[in-house]
Design a protein around this motif. Structure first.
Motif: not given
Length: 248
Positions: A63-65, A71-72, A79-83, A121-122
């Motif tokens: 990731l380059d912030v 960032c998105r 969220v996909e990996a850990f819910g 952004f993040l």
């Protein structure tokens, strides 16, 4: 949050070394699933292997912030990996000191883009998920947000701006259950100073800290852990952590 972070999901930026790495380890050992994000994928891979070996659920993301789309994507992948997402630690930053007169202004662009816009952004990308989870945002700022010195002006400006952004965010979201914490470390023994491109700026800071017993990254990680482990009705909004020997 309870004192046990089991079942919580944390995203830590700048996790390839220093404060970010130490914070990721501390959160993982406290029970959280941890996404470690940074630009240096080789170091991330080593950290991912280390945490997985300790039984931590971990995912490494390049990731380059300064890239808003990245960032998105990082938040979406988390969220996909850990819910979900419960804790965002905005730690990625650069400190490129030097006088304003005669400065290489590309250093300014790097600092503003990373230290300020990257955090914005993040945070913006993560906020819908943090509102759902009633989670926490931890911003790693600096004593430079408070104490201004010659030769550090743009770095001071980025950290002061980060604090202002974070206080406005806190007022917007605190009644909706999201806690915002600004951690302001003093001098920490990390590689941050090694990236200073201005020789005079680098020499000045090295002289200033030569006789200090510096903080260790784990000291700052402990402050982050303290903040996010508080009960839901307790918001630790600001933590100023200096070495005992630091007078400024």
């Amino acid at each position: 949050m309870s004192n046990n972070l089991q079942g919580r999901v944390a995203l830590v930026t700048g996790a390839s070394s220093g404060i970010g790495e130490a914070t990721a380890v501390a959160l993982g050992r406290a029970g959280a699933s941890v996404v470690v994000a940074a630009r240096r994928v080789d170091r991330l891979a080593a950290l991912e292997e280390r945490l997985a070996g300790e039984g931590v659920k971990v995912l490494a993301l390049e990731l380059d912030v300064t890239d808003e789309a990245a960032c998105r994507a990082a938040v979406a992948r988390t969220v996909e990996a850990f819910g979900g997402l419960d804790v965002l630690v905005n730690n990625a930053g650069v400190m490129l000191l030097g006088d304003i007169e005669g400065a290489d202004t590309t250093d300014w662009t790097r600092m503003v883009s990373t230290n300020l816009l990257g955090v914005m952004f993040l945070t913006h990308a993560a906020l819908p998920h943090l509102l759902t989870s009633r989670g926490a945002v931890v911003q790693v700022s600096s004593t430079a947000a408070r104490v201004v010195r010659a030769g550090t002006g743009v770095y001071n400006a980025t950290k002061a701006g980060l604090n202002a952004f974070s206080e406005s965010l806190r007022q917007e979201v605190t009644r909706r259950g999201v806690r915002v914490t600004v951690v302001e470390p003093g001098v920490v023994d990390t590689e941050l100073r090694e990236h200073i491109t201005d020789p005079a700026g680098r020499e000045a800071v090295e002289q200033r800290i030569a006789d200090l017993r510096q903080l260790h990254p784990q000291d700052v990680a402990n402050a982050v852990l303290y903040a996010v482990q508080q009960p839901d009705h307790v918001a630790v909004n600001e933590l100023l952590v200096r070495p005992t020997d630091q007078t400024w």
